[in-house]
Design a protein around this motif. Structure first.
Motif, PDB file in Angstrom:
ATOM      1  N   ALA A  70       0.862  -1.158  -0.252  1.00 27.66           N
ATOM      2  CA  ALA A  70      -0.031   0.107   0.067  1.00 27.66           C
ATOM      3  C   ALA A  70       0.834   1.150  -0.029  1.00 27.66           C
ATOM      4  O   ALA A  70       0.700   2.340   0.719  1.00 27.66           O
ATOM      5  CB  ALA A  70      -0.933  -0.087   1.275  1.00 27.66           C
ATOM      6  N   ASN A 115      -4.700  -5.027   1.644  1.00 26.60           N
ATOM      7  CA  ASN A 115      -4.248  -3.836   0.541  1.00 26.60           C
ATOM      8  C   ASN A 115      -4.490  -4.395  -0.671  1.00 26.60           C
ATOM      9  O   ASN A 115      -5.058  -3.244  -1.384  1.00 26.60           O
ATOM     10  CB  ASN A 115      -2.763  -3.815   1.020  1.00 26.60           C
ATOM     11  N   THR A 119      -6.684  -1.410  -3.213  1.00 25.91           N
ATOM     12  CA  THR A 119      -5.913  -0.833  -3.990  1.00 25.91           C
ATOM     13  C   THR A 119      -6.317  -1.458  -5.631  1.00 25.91           C
ATOM     14  O   THR A 119      -5.972  -0.745  -6.493  1.00 25.91           O
ATOM     15  CB  THR A 119      -4.256  -0.689  -3.863  1.00 25.91           C
TER      16      THR A 119
END
Length: 134
Positions: A70, A115, A119
């Motif tokens: 991240a 993460n 994302t």
């Protein structure tokens, strides 16, 4: 090992479309990375970007940093590369070194999966279907 069996991983031969598909990123992302000098491919005589196998490896590492760990900015990626370089970490050890550091700060596989979920659709256009399933 004979010369015929050695692959030169620095030869630029892969077009931007192939690298983008392999990394799961948009071609525009690769152009930004090139402009920001975190992944700069060679240019052909017609000024087209061609990537080497080493560029592909570096791109996978950048994706790992941005998705799994991240690190959400190009500046953050640049800092990581500078720290790796300053600490004399060999390029072939970047991934394992960063995985070790991630564990030291509590970013284990489960956190990395979270993460990635957070994302993976960042910047993607919303889907038109109601249930968003493929």
């Amino acid at each position: 090992m004979t010369k015929e069996n050695i692959v030169n991983e620095d030869i630029a031969m892969l077009p931007i479309s192939a690298i983008a598909q392999s990394l799961g990123v948009n071609q525009r992302t690769l152009r930004i990375w090139d402009k920001e000098e975190i992944l700069s491919p060679k240019r052909t005589a017609k000024n087209r970007r061609h990537y080497s196998l080493n560029d592909l490896k570096k791109g996978r590492f950048i994706v790992f940093l941005m998705r799994n760990l991240a690190i959400g900015s190009i500046s953050g990626v640049k800092i990581v590369f500078k720290l790796l370089e300053k600490n004399n970490i060999k390029k072939e050890n970047y991934m394992s070194y960063m995985e070790e550091i991630a564990l030291l700060v509590g970013i284990d596989e489960n956190v990395q999966k979270e993460n990635i979920e957070k994302t993976s659709n960042k910047g993607a256009k919303p889907k038109n279907n109601k249930n968003n399933e493929d």
